[in-house]
Write a protein that holds these residues in place. Sequence first.
Motif, short mmCIF file in Angstrom:
data_model
loop_
_atom_site.label_atom_id
_atom_site.label_comp_id
_atom_site.label_asym_id
_atom_site.label_seq_id
_atom_site.Cartn_x
_atom_site.Cartn_y
_atom_site.Cartn_z
N ILE A 19 0.78 -1.29 0.03
CA ILE A 19 0.08 0.06 0.03
C ILE A 19 0.89 1.38 0.02
O ILE A 19 0.69 1.97 -0.85
CB ILE A 19 -1.08 0.02 1.10
CG1 ILE A 19 -2.14 -0.96 1.15
CG2 ILE A 19 -1.59 1.42 1.29
CD1 ILE A 19 -2.96 -1.34 2.28
N VAL A 20 1.77 1.48 1.07
CA VAL A 20 2.45 2.45 0.82
C VAL A 20 3.75 2.67 -0.29
O VAL A 20 3.82 3.65 -0.81
CB VAL A 20 3.42 2.87 2.13
CG1 VAL A 20 2.35 2.95 3.43
CG2 VAL A 20 4.42 1.61 2.30
N TRP A 21 4.11 1.46 -0.77
CA TRP A 21 4.68 1.54 -2.04
C TRP A 21 3.92 2.14 -3.17
O TRP A 21 4.40 2.98 -4.10
CB TRP A 21 5.19 0.25 -2.34
CG TRP A 21 5.97 0.15 -3.67
CD1 TRP A 21 7.18 0.38 -3.87
CD2 TRP A 21 5.51 -0.02 -5.01
NE1 TRP A 21 7.47 0.31 -5.15
CE2 TRP A 21 6.57 -0.27 -5.93
CE3 TRP A 21 4.24 -0.36 -5.20
CZ2 TRP A 21 6.35 -0.42 -7.24
CZ3 TRP A 21 3.88 -0.76 -6.66
CH2 TRP A 21 4.78 -0.66 -7.64
N ALA A 22 2.69 1.50 -3.26
CA ALA A 22 1.87 1.96 -4.30
C ALA A 22 1.55 3.57 -4.36
O ALA A 22 1.65 4.16 -5.45
CB ALA A 22 0.38 1.17 -4.55
N TYR A 23 1.14 4.17 -3.20
CA TYR A 23 0.89 5.39 -2.90
C TYR A 23 2.04 6.20 -3.37
O TYR A 23 2.04 7.29 -4.13
CB TYR A 23 0.36 5.84 -1.57
CG TYR A 23 -1.02 5.41 -1.56
CD1 TYR A 23 -2.20 6.69 -1.89
CD2 TYR A 23 -1.64 4.18 -1.35
CE1 TYR A 23 -3.28 6.48 -1.72
CE2 TYR A 23 -2.99 4.18 -0.92
CZ TYR A 23 -3.81 5.09 -1.35
OH TYR A 23 -5.02 4.86 -1.12
N ALA A 24 3.20 5.69 -3.10
CA ALA A 24 4.42 6.68 -3.35
C ALA A 24 4.86 6.64 -5.08
O ALA A 24 5.19 7.31 -5.62
CB ALA A 24 5.58 6.16 -2.57
N THR A 25 4.67 5.23 -5.49
CA THR A 25 4.93 4.92 -6.98
C THR A 25 3.76 5.82 -7.97
O THR A 25 4.04 6.45 -8.86
CB THR A 25 4.79 3.51 -7.22
OG1 THR A 25 5.76 2.88 -6.65
CG2 THR A 25 4.80 3.27 -8.62
N ALA A 26 2.75 6.09 -7.28
CA ALA A 26 1.44 6.75 -8.02
C ALA A 26 1.64 8.30 -7.71
O ALA A 26 0.89 8.85 -8.26
CB ALA A 26 0.21 6.07 -7.52
N ASP A 27 2.54 8.61 -6.91
CA ASP A 27 2.82 9.87 -6.65
C ASP A 27 1.61 10.79 -5.92
O ASP A 27 1.21 11.58 -5.94
CB ASP A 27 3.39 10.74 -7.92
CG ASP A 27 3.95 12.19 -7.50
OD1 ASP A 27 4.39 12.04 -6.15
OD2 ASP A 27 3.82 13.00 -8.27
N ILE A 28 0.89 9.58 -4.99
CA ILE A 28 -0.20 10.16 -4.37
C ILE A 28 0.05 10.62 -2.95
O ILE A 28 0.60 9.58 -2.34
CB ILE A 28 -1.47 9.05 -4.55
CG1 ILE A 28 -1.93 8.82 -5.97
CG2 ILE A 28 -2.73 9.43 -3.50
CD1 ILE A 28 -2.50 9.75 -6.72
N ASN A 29 -0.04 11.76 -2.48
CA ASN A 29 0.77 12.41 -1.30
C ASN A 29 -0.74 12.15 -0.35
O ASN A 29 -1.67 12.64 -0.41
CB ASN A 29 0.86 13.58 -1.33
CG ASN A 29 1.62 14.24 -0.05
OD1 ASN A 29 2.03 13.34 0.78
ND2 ASN A 29 1.84 15.55 0.11
N HIS A 30 -0.71 11.34 0.73
CA HIS A 30 -1.56 11.11 1.86
C HIS A 30 -0.76 11.01 3.28
O HIS A 30 -0.70 9.94 3.53
CB HIS A 30 -2.46 9.95 1.43
CG HIS A 30 -3.76 10.23 2.12
ND1 HIS A 30 -3.72 9.83 3.50
CD2 HIS A 30 -5.06 10.28 1.59
CE1 HIS A 30 -4.81 10.04 3.87
NE2 HIS A 30 -5.83 10.05 2.81
N PRO A 31 -0.51 12.14 3.56
CA PRO A 31 0.40 12.02 4.96
C PRO A 31 -0.20 11.23 6.01
O PRO A 31 0.29 10.62 6.80
CB PRO A 31 0.74 13.37 5.24
CG PRO A 31 0.61 14.22 4.04
CD PRO A 31 -0.62 13.26 3.01
N LYS A 32 -1.48 11.42 6.28
CA LYS A 32 -2.12 10.86 7.32
C LYS A 32 -2.25 9.09 7.11
O LYS A 32 -2.04 8.43 8.23
CB LYS A 32 -3.48 11.08 7.32
CG LYS A 32 -3.92 12.55 7.99
CD LYS A 32 -5.53 12.81 7.91
CE LYS A 32 -5.58 14.35 8.31
NZ LYS A 32 -6.78 14.83 8.59
N LEU A 33 -2.13 8.68 5.82
CA LEU A 33 -2.11 7.24 5.56
C LEU A 33 -0.58 6.67 6.09
O LEU A 33 -0.41 5.78 6.77
CB LEU A 33 -2.35 7.10 4.32
CG LEU A 33 -2.03 5.35 3.93
CD1 LEU A 33 -2.97 4.35 4.63
CD2 LEU A 33 -2.19 5.08 2.37
#
Length: 96
Positions: free
Chosen positions: A54-68
């Motif tokens: 999950i955290v890899w995917a958000y970083a790879t997709a360049d989706i910033n979600h600091p709370k996650l």
Amino acid sequence: SKSLDRFIPQDFSNTIWAYATAGVRHPHLLEKMANHIVESDSLHRFVSQALSNIVWAYATADINHPKLFEKVASHIVESKSLDRFKPQELSNIVWA
């Protein structure tokens, strides 16, 4: 969201990972999924690979979600469960 209440942890992991791996941007969906994960008290049900993906995917997709990211990091630290993570999973989390 009620529609996401039916998801099990692997459903979140697989869906988010698939979007990132395919290079398909859907910020609204990923935001909704991240908010659901953050608002739930179920991170203890996520296996280490799911958290890593999950955290890899958000970083790879360049989706910033600091709370996650904060929730996942706090969960790992508070559960004192680093020994259940494989080196590659830890590497992915740190990279993300």
